[in-house]
Design an enzyme around this catalytic site. Sequence first.
Site, PDB file in Angstrom:
ATOM      1  N   ASP A 151       9.007  -0.710  16.967  1.00  0.00           N
ATOM      2  CA  ASP A 151       8.266  -1.929  16.679  1.00  0.00           C
ATOM      3  C   ASP A 151       8.493  -2.885  17.861  1.00  0.00           C
ATOM      4  OD1 ASP A 151       6.857  -3.521  14.563  1.00  0.00           O
ATOM      5  OD2 ASP A 151       8.706  -4.673  14.540  1.00  0.00           O
ATOM      6  N   LYS A 197       4.269   1.101  17.542  1.00  0.00           N
ATOM      7  CA  LYS A 197       3.422  -0.096  17.363  1.00  0.00           C
ATOM      8  C   LYS A 197       3.430  -0.873  18.668  1.00  0.00           C
ATOM      9  CE  LYS A 197       4.952  -1.313  12.815  1.00  0.00           C
ATOM     10  NZ  LYS A 197       5.198  -2.442  11.905  1.00  0.00           N
TER      11      LYS A 197
HETATM   12  P1  IMP Z   1      12.429  -2.506  16.369  1.00  0.00           P
HETATM   13  O1  IMP Z   1      13.890  -2.639  16.721  1.00  0.00           O
HETATM   14  O2  IMP Z   1      11.764  -3.844  16.201  1.00  0.00           O
HETATM   15  O3  IMP Z   1      11.673  -1.591  17.283  1.00  0.00           O
HETATM   16  O4  IMP Z   1      12.327  -1.950  14.922  1.00  0.00           O
HETATM   17  C1  IMP Z   1      12.808  -0.790  14.560  1.00  0.00           C
HETATM   18  C2  IMP Z   1      13.174  -0.766  13.107  1.00  0.00           C
HETATM   19  O5  IMP Z   1      12.487  -1.736  12.291  1.00  0.00           O
HETATM   20  C3  IMP Z   1      12.768   0.572  12.585  1.00  0.00           C
HETATM   21  O6  IMP Z   1      13.784   1.527  12.828  1.00  0.00           O
HETATM   22  C4  IMP Z   1      12.514   0.287  11.141  1.00  0.00           C
HETATM   23  O7  IMP Z   1      13.717   0.365  10.412  1.00  0.00           O
HETATM   24  C5  IMP Z   1      12.027  -1.140  11.098  1.00  0.00           C
HETATM   25  N1  IMP Z   1      10.556  -1.209  11.062  1.00  0.00           N
HETATM   26  C6  IMP Z   1       9.735  -1.673  12.009  1.00  0.00           C
HETATM   27  N2  IMP Z   1       8.453  -1.610  11.634  1.00  0.00           N
HETATM   28  C7  IMP Z   1       8.459  -1.073  10.398  1.00  0.00           C
HETATM   29  C8  IMP Z   1       7.414  -0.722   9.456  1.00  0.00           C
HETATM   30  O8  IMP Z   1       6.197  -0.879   9.687  1.00  0.00           O
HETATM   31  N3  IMP Z   1       7.824  -0.180   8.292  1.00  0.00           N
HETATM   32  C9  IMP Z   1       9.141   0.045   7.983  1.00  0.00           C
HETATM   33  N4  IMP Z   1      10.136  -0.255   8.831  1.00  0.00           N
HETATM   34  C10 IMP Z   1       9.796  -0.808  10.028  1.00  0.00           C
END
Ligand code: IMP
Length: 190
Positions: free
Chosen positions: A118, A146
């Site tokens: 994300d 994403k």
């Molecule tokens: P990042 O560190 O922002 O890249 O997010 C990673 C973590 O956020 C993932 O491993 C998920 O646990 C959670 N996450 C991000 N987007 C989603 C989503 O659309 N659905 C469920 N969990 C998400």
Amino acid sequence: MLQKTSLDGDRVDTSSDGLRVLLEREAVERKVFELAQQISMDFAGQSPVIVGILTGAAQFLIDLLRAMPDEFTRDVEYDFVNLNSYTGTRSSRRPIISSSFGVDITGRDVLLVDGIVDTGHTIAETTALVWEHGPASVKTCIFLNKPVRRQVEVPLDYVGFSIEDVFVVGYGMDFDQRYRALPYIGVIEN
Ligand code: IMP
Ligand code: MG
């Protein structure tokens, strides 16, 4: 209530629970198979350590292994890491590895697996932590990406699907621990 997948596997009535199916189980399985073939070709002759980030990567990692040829998985080792983010400080984005690596990754070719990227913080920090253990190489394999949400740039070597900015559940992804076990990807609609 969400109704369970029927025995033949592909009829799901989610209307009353506000879950829209984004990627059917079959699409998930096809993509996992493709990624598994690609990875086993790219890592042929090596013996990589595949490291999954708990809990979201669990189903994806195991499905990848099962879709790889036996001649390849014979020489694969795998492990999971559990990340907890510090809270309440300005450096709260930095996760800590709360279970150390069971497999010694020093000098090894590591494939880091997660369900979704994300903002990119989780995969970026985990990649950095893996590098601290002196691996020969680190590559990343992500089921869902994403790109519009990205805050930190991080190279993604294998990506299942790139999706819009929607909150997804299923296939390891949860909403307050719910829906993780679903074999397809859904979007919660209010
Ligand atoms: P990042 O560190 O922002 O890249 O997010 C990673 C973590 O956020 C993932 O491993 C998920 O646990 C959670 N996450 C991000 N987007 C989603 C989503 O659309 N659905 C469920 N969990 C998400
Ligand atoms: Mg979560």
